[in-house]
Motif scaffolding. Structure first.
Motif, mmCIF file in Angstrom:
data_model
loop_
_atom_site.group_PDB
_atom_site.id
_atom_site.type_symbol
_atom_site.label_atom_id
_atom_site.label_comp_id
_atom_site.label_asym_id
_atom_site.label_seq_id
_atom_site.Cartn_x
_atom_site.Cartn_y
_atom_site.Cartn_z
ATOM 1 N N CYS A 1 -86.094 2.849 -33.779
ATOM 2 C CA CYS A 1 -86.090 2.007 -34.961
ATOM 3 C C CYS A 1 -85.473 2.809 -36.095
ATOM 4 C CB CYS A 1 -87.536 1.673 -35.303
ATOM 5 S SG CYS A 1 -87.832 -0.035 -35.575
ATOM 6 N N ILE B 1 -95.986 -0.057 -37.835
ATOM 7 C CA ILE B 1 -95.178 -0.946 -36.977
ATOM 8 C C ILE B 1 -95.522 -0.670 -35.522
ATOM 9 C CG2 ILE B 1 -92.821 -1.680 -36.398
ATOM 10 C CD1 ILE B 1 -92.181 0.186 -39.038
ATOM 11 N N TYR C 1 -87.157 -3.899 -39.337
ATOM 12 C CA TYR C 1 -87.781 -3.011 -38.348
ATOM 13 C C TYR C 1 -87.229 -3.297 -36.951
ATOM 14 C CZ TYR C 1 -90.734 -2.902 -42.433
ATOM 15 O OH TYR C 1 -91.164 -2.807 -43.738
ATOM 16 N N PHE D 1 -85.800 0.546 -43.102
ATOM 17 C CA PHE D 1 -87.177 0.138 -43.414
ATOM 18 C C PHE D 1 -87.289 -0.392 -44.823
ATOM 19 C CE2 PHE D 1 -89.345 3.139 -40.123
ATOM 20 C CZ PHE D 1 -88.772 2.397 -39.113
ATOM 21 N N VAL E 1 -96.030 -5.901 -37.697
ATOM 22 C CA VAL E 1 -95.899 -5.082 -38.901
ATOM 23 C C VAL E 1 -97.161 -5.278 -39.746
ATOM 24 C CG1 VAL E 1 -94.532 -4.623 -40.969
ATOM 25 C CG2 VAL E 1 -93.400 -5.380 -38.858
#
Ligand SMILES: *[C@@H]1O[C@H](CO)[C@@H](O)[C@H](O)[C@H]1NC(C)=O
Ligand SMILES: *[C@@H]1O[C@H](CO)[C@@H](O)[C@H](O)[C@H]1NC(C)=O
Length: 481
Positions: free
Chosen positions: A84, A49, A94, A89, A113
């Motif tokens: 985050c 990410i 995210y 997840f 992502v």
């Protein structure tokens, strides 16, 4: 097969739509914003990410291995403003959280992502909406500006102002220009402007709000001009004039204004027992004055003023004097009528008479209550004597009271009856005296009469005596011849 193609096509279409749409997030400075970024987890492997600010570098990134990096602006002294949460997840969430938002955090952010070779990108525009007041606490009567800034400014956005939850239409200044980066209200600071200011930004069918509270420095008590201060005649009263805490007015002045001179006030004489300081004032921002004994002629308009930061602040107030007028109807001596008189009745909506009762300890309690401006006591009885208070009420409740003392009726009537008995005693005494005098006179007359009768007989005797003497003499003379 056909269905599979269809589903694939639909997904592709949806993702393209999702990619085209730029999410808008509004937040105020100092608060926390959540920039959303979601993608369906299509592989069991953990994704890579990258959150970045478009054109300004990485905010935060995570490698497939799980290693995390923060951009230099986002991690200071071990604390990260952006993060985050990992526990989300699994659900393909995210989203980036940014706390302690600053004005310059506003801008476009990108979330990329990577899932097993496929990239998805989400773009989020973070707009910081901020209202501010300048100066932060204005002096009463001075200029104040309230501004609303959105960074970055959304084009074709509208701005409306609300003051204490009702729309505020600025009387001065230009209407907010939709293309400028801020909307400013410029006014003179007054009580009307105090309260909560809300900037409402309308953009793409939604409304974003930011709020700020405005307070004005100046004379905080009385809050409004022409406030009425009620006092009973003969009592002491404090004329309030309290500045905001910490404000020390220079050359404070108290004046009494002549009636009927609203525009060009002429000064009147202050009451004899007026003192420009009150016993309750302890701080230099409390400029309250006091009158130790209010007379009925002391009613009228008073003004206190003082200079603060080059600004002359003043407040007018009205002293209203209450007194009780006692009128005894001449026909009925026993009945009593008391009337509550105020020098200004414009705020008074109701009167009430309260009989104050004191027990042996001197504790006051309320006895009977009569409604109305005039108290009529039909009979002069013991239970009606003592202290009566006339309470007067305005729309907001009690305004004040004035008391009157009715002397003990028993004492009064007792004096009266003793007077009567004194009178009768006098009358009786006088009669007796007269009777005695009459008796004495009668006796004297009787005596006189008796004496008269007694004297009658000696007169007769003498007459008899003389006649007999004359006869004897005549006989003697006859013998001599
Ligand atoms: C008044 O005095 C009496 C005794 O004389 C006492 O019992 C009572 O509590 C007192 N009341 C108040 C209100 O102080
Ligand atoms: C009258 O006013 C004074 C001062 O405000 C207050 O202390 C008192 O209780 C009042 N009396 C009555 C009977 O309302």
């Amino acid at each position: 097969m056909l269905l599979e193609y269809f589903i694939f096509g639909l997904i592709t279409f949806l993702t393209t739509v999702a990619q085209c749409e730029v999410t808008e997030v509004f937040a105020e400075p100092g608060s926390q914003a959540v920039l959303p970024c979601k993608s369906s987890p299509s592989s069991p492997f953990s994704p890579a990410i990258i959150w970045s600010r478009v054109g300004k570098g990485t905010v935060w990134r995570k490698q497939k291995s799980g290693l995390q990096y923060w951009g230099s602006n986002w991690s200071q002294k071990g604390t990260q403003r952006a993060q985050c949460p990992h526990f989300q997840f699994e659900r393909g969430d995210y989203s980036l959280q940014i706390k302690d938002l600053r004005q310059d955090d506003g801008g476009v952010y990108s979330c990329r992502v990577e899932h097993g070779g496929t990239f998805t990108e989400t773009r989020v525009t973070l707009r910081i909406i901020k209202v501010s007041i300048s100066p932060s606490v204005p002096i009463w009567g001075s200029d104040v500006s309230i501004s609303c800034i959105v960074t970055p400014w959304p084009s074709r956005a509208t701005v409306q102002w609300m003051l204490n939850n009702s729309p505020f239409v600025p009387q001065t200044g230009t209407p907010s220009n939709r293309e400028t980066a801020e909307s400013v209200v410029r006014e003179k600071a007054t009580l009307k402007l105090t309260g909560n200011w809300t900037c409402v930004v309308g953009y793409k069918g939604r409304e974003e709000r930011a709020l700020i509270a405005l307070t004005v420095k100046g004379i905080i008590q009385p809050q409004k001009d022409d406030t009425k201060v009620y006092a009973a005649m003969g009592s002491a009263v404090t004329l309030p004039c309290v500045f905001s805490p910490g404000l020390i007015p220079s050359s404070p002045v108290w004046e009494k204004l002549k009636p009927g001179s609203l525009f060009k006030p002429a000064l009147d004489q202050l009451p004899a027992s007026f003192s420009p300081s009150s016993p309750s004032s302890q701080s230099s921002w409390d400029q309250s004055a006091s009158v130790t004994e209010v007379g009925f002629g002391d009613e009228g308009r008073y003004r206190c003023s003082g200079t603060v930061e080059g600004q002359r602040l003043m407040r007018n107030m009205k002293l209203v004097v209450a007194k009780i007028e006692n009128s005894i109807p001449s026909q009925k001596k026993a009945s009593k009528s008391l009337s509550c008189q105020l020098s200004d009745v414009s705020e008074v909506i109701d009167y009430e008479w309260v009989h104050l009762v004191y027990d042996h300890n001197g504790t006051q309690s309320v006895g009977s209550i009569q409604k109305g401006k005039t108290l009529s006591l039909s009979k002069a009885s013991e239970e009606n004597s003592g202290e009566w208070a006339c309470r007067f009420y305005g729309k907001e409740g009690i305004l004040g009271n004035v008391t009157y003392h009715i002397p003990q009726m028993s004492a009064l009537s007792g004096k009266k009856s003793s007077g009567v008995s004194y009178n009768t005693a006098a009358v009786v005494g006088l009669s007796i005296l007269l009777l005695v005098l009459l008796l004495v006179l009668a006796q004297m007359y009787k005596n006189h009469q008796r004496r008269k009768r007694i004297f009658q007989y000696p007169a007769l005797e003498t007459i008899v005596h003389t006649t007999s003497n004359e006869r004897e003499e005549r006989e003697r003379n006859r013998q001599k011849k």
